[in-house]
Scaffold this active site. Structure first.
Site, PDB file in Angstrom:
ATOM      1  CG  HIS A 214     -10.208  -7.110   7.961  1.00  0.00           C
ATOM      2  ND1 HIS A 214      -9.221  -7.582   8.783  1.00  0.00           N
ATOM      3  CD2 HIS A 214      -9.780  -7.365   6.695  1.00  0.00           C
ATOM      4  CE1 HIS A 214      -8.257  -8.108   8.048  1.00  0.00           C
ATOM      5  NE2 HIS A 214      -8.563  -7.981   6.780  1.00  0.00           N
TER       6      HIS A 214
ATOM      7  CD  GLU B  17      -1.938  -2.324   1.245  1.00  0.00           C
ATOM      8  OE1 GLU B  17      -0.835  -2.665   1.738  1.00  0.00           O
ATOM      9  OE2 GLU B  17      -2.822  -3.141   0.931  1.00  0.00           O
TER      10      GLU B  17
END
Lengths: 341, 327
Positions: free
Chosen positions: B129, B60
């Site tokens: 998450h 990322e």
């Protein structure tokens, strides 16, 4: 990747072949301008004209001068917060740089960036960046854009040796090699990440070897020899331009000043003796001696050059001092642009 | 009008903008060969090829920075984060690079980039998450922050985001991808920074955005059966915030509930409440109430997760409370 394996062996680049006397004059002048400019930066910092963090390049001038000499006008440069010397070597106006350091409206970033963030869009100088390692993916991204457009420019991405321990470096180099991006990752190994010696920070001391992890061509070169830096960078630039292949180039140099203006030059993390030993290979002296031996410059010529450069720096100082502070209404400018499309 | 899922609406926006401007490319994990972790990029690799639909390694920080670098020199990247939870690894590139370069270059380098992906809780994905990060990025000058709740808004706003010359952070919702709604057949964009009244009423205002806008509409429909008429102000964009739409509604209803998926402390709702107290102090008939996630990391167990999330019942209770009605 067969092509990319051409230069896996590291070799210190050779001497002055490939440069003309005139090019050597330009390199000498570039280094001397950087030196005299930054000596005045130190003075201005002591006088409070320059504030914040100010990281001097003194001792490393051959890296900026030599590497920049290997580029075309349409190539791109991205670098760290130790960016004065490289900006000068790329041709940014000494006036605009000094005005930026003084926090004035005629600065190359309108007084918004300061020492660590010099930019010049017209010269494809994509800035000094302040987060160690953070700009390395940006350099890869510039390479990506070049490849996307099918251009033959190159992105030269400077960084200090401490960057090689960051995740950003690893991620960017992996993708640059995977996608064959036209980027030269140039490590200015000045031996210390702030006060931490390379050997105390990196598991590998010959840091160009890091490139092996990415199957990337690599080399190291003496960073106090501007001709060697130029030659090694030219080779890496050629590989990027003609083969769209990145290179990791380790340039071994040394900074003669502290990490920034706020720390001691020696005494804590390095000894005075070590510093003095390295100062014997002042990059300006190294080239001057080579040129003197070749009869290309004498003491009078050197003195004249020095006077010229000092005058440029004085002019930059005067310009910066006369430049107004940024208008207060500029505080809220440059946060967002109006969208044109 | 056609009935389209939120997922397909985003897909249409990407496709149309990539057809319109060849500087636009999509980069991220699984966007190409896999057709998108949530299938938002389905078919794009086949249409545009691998230079414009770029599968990345799991990096990322790296690929967000590659996007910023490409944007510095004139491309218009759309960076997909598989979820915003993973984007925390890239936050340096969003905050320190994309949001800062225009300012610290004195106006020389604008960064036309979109960072997008699903945000907020889905179902039983637990703590790492299930997070809503709007407030983190809405805090940062130099960014625009968008969070659409319907397919129509998602398409129109993504098209605007891609055309914007600034960095735009675009929050989608995992639980929204399958939701359906009317989407115009003809070309349209929705300007960034404009709220929309999703329901009109004069008893109470609910200010919200993103996935919570759907919930607010359900709340309004249910309350209407009891004769309670609610204004639902769907901000759609968090930064810049359409404060005028909020204050116009609160001046009409004199009561407000602020609904968001994120946590309470320093949340987007706190900013909304600040605007209300400054601009509508004399209009308020009751203190503003906030509905948000419980101040805990998201638990896994169904019953605990339910207890942690804002929902229709909690929001109805809040509306009744600001109206001084019994539960």
């Amino acid at each position: 990747m067969a092509q990319a394996k051409i230069k896996k062996k590291a070799e210190p680049a050779a001497g002055s072949e490939g440069t003309t006397a005139e090019e050597r004059q330009v390199l000498l002048r570039s280094m001397l301008l950087q030196r005299r400019f930054e000596e005045r930066c130190a003075e201005a910092y002591a006088l409070g004209r320059i504030g914040g963090f100010c990281h001097l390049y003194i001792g490393q001038e051959a890296v900026g001068a030599g590497a920049m000499a290997a580029l075309r006008a349409d190539d791109y440069i991205i670098t760290t917060y130790r960016d004065h010397g490289q900006a000068l070597a790329r041709g940014l106006s000494p006036r605009a740089i000094m005005a930026e350091l003084f926090g004035r409206s005629d600065g190359c970033a309108r007084g918004k960036g300061g020492s660590m963030h010099l930019f010049d869009r017209s010269l494809n100088f994509l800035g000094g960046h302040g987060i160690v390692g953070g700009h390395v993916p940006l350099g890869a991204g510039v390479g990506f854009a070049i490849k996307y457009r099918g251009g033959d420019q190159v992105c030269l991405c400077f960084m200090g040796e401490s960057v090689v321990n960051t995740g950003a470096f690893h991620e960017a180099l992996n993708m640059a090699s995977l996608w064959k991006l036209p980027v030269v990752f140039l490590i200015e190994n000045n031996r210390y990440g702030m006060g931490t010696a390379l050997e105390r920070a990196s598991s590998i001391h010959d840091i160009y070897l890091r490139a092996a992890s990415y199957d990337m061509p690599r080399a190291y070169v003496d960073g106090q020899d501007v001709l060697a830096v130029r030659s090694a960078t030219l080779e890496a630039v050629r590989r990027a331009r003609t083969e769209s292949t990145p290179t990791l180039l380790e340039v071994r140099t040394y900074r003669f000043m502290g990490h920034s203006m706020s720390d001691a030059v020696s005494g804590t993390y390095r000894t005075k003796a070590e510093l003095e030993e390295h100062m014997k290979r002042d990059p300006i002296m190294v080239l001057r001696i080579q040129m003197q031996e070749a009869g290309e410059i004498d003491d009078a010529g050197m003195a004249k050059l020095d006077e010229d450069v000092k005058a440029i720096v004085q002019d930059a100082w005067d310009f910066a001092e006369a430049s107004p502070e940024p208008p207060l209404e500029s505080l809220h400018e440059d946060v967002l642009v109006e969208t044109s499309t | 009008m056609s009935t389209v899922t939120y997922r397909d609406a985003l897909n249409q926006a990407l496709k149309e903008e990539m057809q319109r401007d060849d500087r636009v490319f999509l980069m991220g994990e699984e966007v190409g060969v896999y057709q998108g972790a949530y299938k938002v990029s389905k078919g794009l690799l086949q249409e545009f090829g691998e230079m414009r639909v770029v599968d990345t390694p799991i990096t990322e920080l790296g690929f967000a920075g590659i996007g910023v670098g490409a944007a510095m020199v004139g491309l218009r990247p759309v960076i997909e984060f598989m979820t915003w939870n993973f984007a925390l690894l890239a936050i340096d590139q969003v905050v320190n690079a994309a949001a800062k370069l225009l300012y610290m270059s004195g106006g020389q380098f604008n960064i036309p980039i979109v960072f997008r992906g699903p945000n907020g809780a889905a179902l039983q994905l637990s703590a790492q998450h299930s997070q809503a990060f709007e407030s983190w990025l809405a805090h940062i000058p130099g960014l625009k922050v968008v969070s659409p709740g319907t397919p129509r808004d998602a398409k129109g706003l993504l098209k605007s985001a891609i055309r914007d010359d600034n960095p735009v952070v675009f929050f989608e919702g995992e639980m929204l991808y399958n939701t359906k709604g009317d989407v115009p057949d003809e070309e349209y964009v929705i300007p960034i920074g404009q709220a929309e009244l999703k329901r009109e009423g004069d008893h109470c205002t609910i200010v919200t955005y993103g996935k919570s806008a759907l919930m607010a509409v359900q709340v309004a429909d249910q309350l209407e059966k009891d004769g309670i008429r609610v204004d639902v102000v769907d901000l759609r964009t968090i930064r810049p915030m359409d404060v005028a739409a909020i204050t116009a509604s609160v001046r009409k209803t004199n009561r407000a509930v602020v609904l968001e998926e994120g946590w309470e402390v320093c949340g987007v709702g706190a900013q909304i409440v600040d605007h209300i107290q400054r601009d509508c102090f004399d209009d308020l008939d009751a203190p503003v109430i906030r509905v948000h996630q419980a101040d805990v990391p998201m638990p896994y167990a169904k019953n605990l997760e339910r207890a942690a999330k804002p929902d229709v019942a909690k929001t109805i209770a809040a509306v009744k409370k600001v109206m001084y009605l019994p539960d």
